[in-house]
Design a protein around this motif. Structure first.
Motif, mmCIF file in Angstrom:
data_model
loop_
_atom_site.group_PDB
_atom_site.id
_atom_site.type_symbol
_atom_site.label_atom_id
_atom_site.label_comp_id
_atom_site.label_asym_id
_atom_site.label_seq_id
_atom_site.Cartn_x
_atom_site.Cartn_y
_atom_site.Cartn_z
ATOM 1 N N VAL A 169 0.853 -1.188 0.000
ATOM 2 C CA VAL A 169 0.000 0.000 0.000
ATOM 3 C C VAL A 169 0.892 1.243 0.000
ATOM 4 N N PRO A 170 0.590 2.226 -0.845
ATOM 5 C CA PRO A 170 1.404 3.453 -0.830
ATOM 6 C C PRO A 170 1.348 4.121 0.539
ATOM 7 N N GLY A 171 2.484 4.426 1.093
ATOM 8 C CA GLY A 171 2.557 5.057 2.409
ATOM 9 C C GLY A 171 2.687 4.067 3.543
ATOM 10 N N GLY A 175 -0.501 4.885 5.249
ATOM 11 C CA GLY A 175 -1.448 4.858 4.128
ATOM 12 C C GLY A 175 -2.602 3.911 4.397
ATOM 13 N N PHE A 178 -4.955 5.622 6.815
ATOM 14 C CA PHE A 178 -5.729 6.655 6.122
ATOM 15 C C PHE A 178 -6.843 6.034 5.294
ATOM 16 N N MET A 179 -6.513 4.951 4.564
ATOM 17 C CA MET A 179 -7.518 4.310 3.715
ATOM 18 C C MET A 179 -8.619 3.666 4.547
#
Length: 198
Positions: A169-171, A175, A178-179
């Motif tokens: 996952v990006p971050g 991330g 956040f998602m």
């Protein structure tokens, strides 16, 4: 140049001879001596050589990979049948799940080549840990018949998969937080905005 001259003379002698078995026999012999196009011009259709699977063609690799993928899907489907009764049949669930994972890895190994697949062990320690957990789970389920060790191995497999997914996952974990927060907020807005019929 001498080879070109010889081929020209053969061609001219063929055109002068009556169409019979001798001319056809020479043509067949010359065609048999010619190398295969895939050997001379390796391209996308030619199988990639692998030290562990030297004699398999691309078609045979695709068939083998499809067979292992089908066995993997069957094991995952059977393990899903035991998921509702996980507390009673934990060892059977973990065994079927691990066999499905093993068949999936075998499918990728046949498709890519075992040497290329396992060369990535040096660059990916998570894959090495996953293989160790997979082997430990199978050993605990098949040889030791220990439900506790089988569950521990399966939990380690799930943990390695979760860490790998989070790293994709990006971050990373930030991330992922956040998602998941955005998804939870969207679900809350959807549920609170609609009234349920009574």
């Amino acid at each position: 140049m001498a080879d070109l001259n010889r081929q020209l003379q053969e061609y001219l002698s063929q055109s002068k001879e009556p169409k019979g078995g001798a001319a056809r026999g020479r043509h067949r012999a010359r065609r048999a001596r010619a190398p295969a196009p895939a050997a001379v011009f390796p391209g996308p259709g030619a199988p990639e050589p692998d030290a562990c699977l030297p004699g398999l063609t691309r078609g045979q690799r695709l068939v083998g990979a499809a067979l292992f993928a089908a066995l993997s899907a069957l094991c995952f489907a059977l393990s899903a049948l035991y998921a509702p009764l996980l507390l009673l049949y934990a060892r059977k669930f973990a065994l079927l799940w691990s066999l499905g994972s093993l068949f999936a890895i075998a499918s990728a190994a046949v498709l890519r080549g075992p040497a290329k697949l396992f060369a990535g062990l040096r660059s990916s320690p998570a894959f090495a840990v996953y293989l160790c957990a997979l082997g430990g789970t199978l050993y605990a389920a098949l040889h030791l018949h220990s439900t506790a060790l089988t569950a521990l191995g399966a939990a380690l497999q799930v943990a390695v998969i979760a860490v790998s997914v989070v790293s994709l996952v990006p971050g990373g974990s930030a991330g992922m937080r956040f998602m998941s927060g955005a998804a939870a907020a969207a679900i809350k807005r959807t549920v609170s905005g609609k009234s349920l019929p009574i």
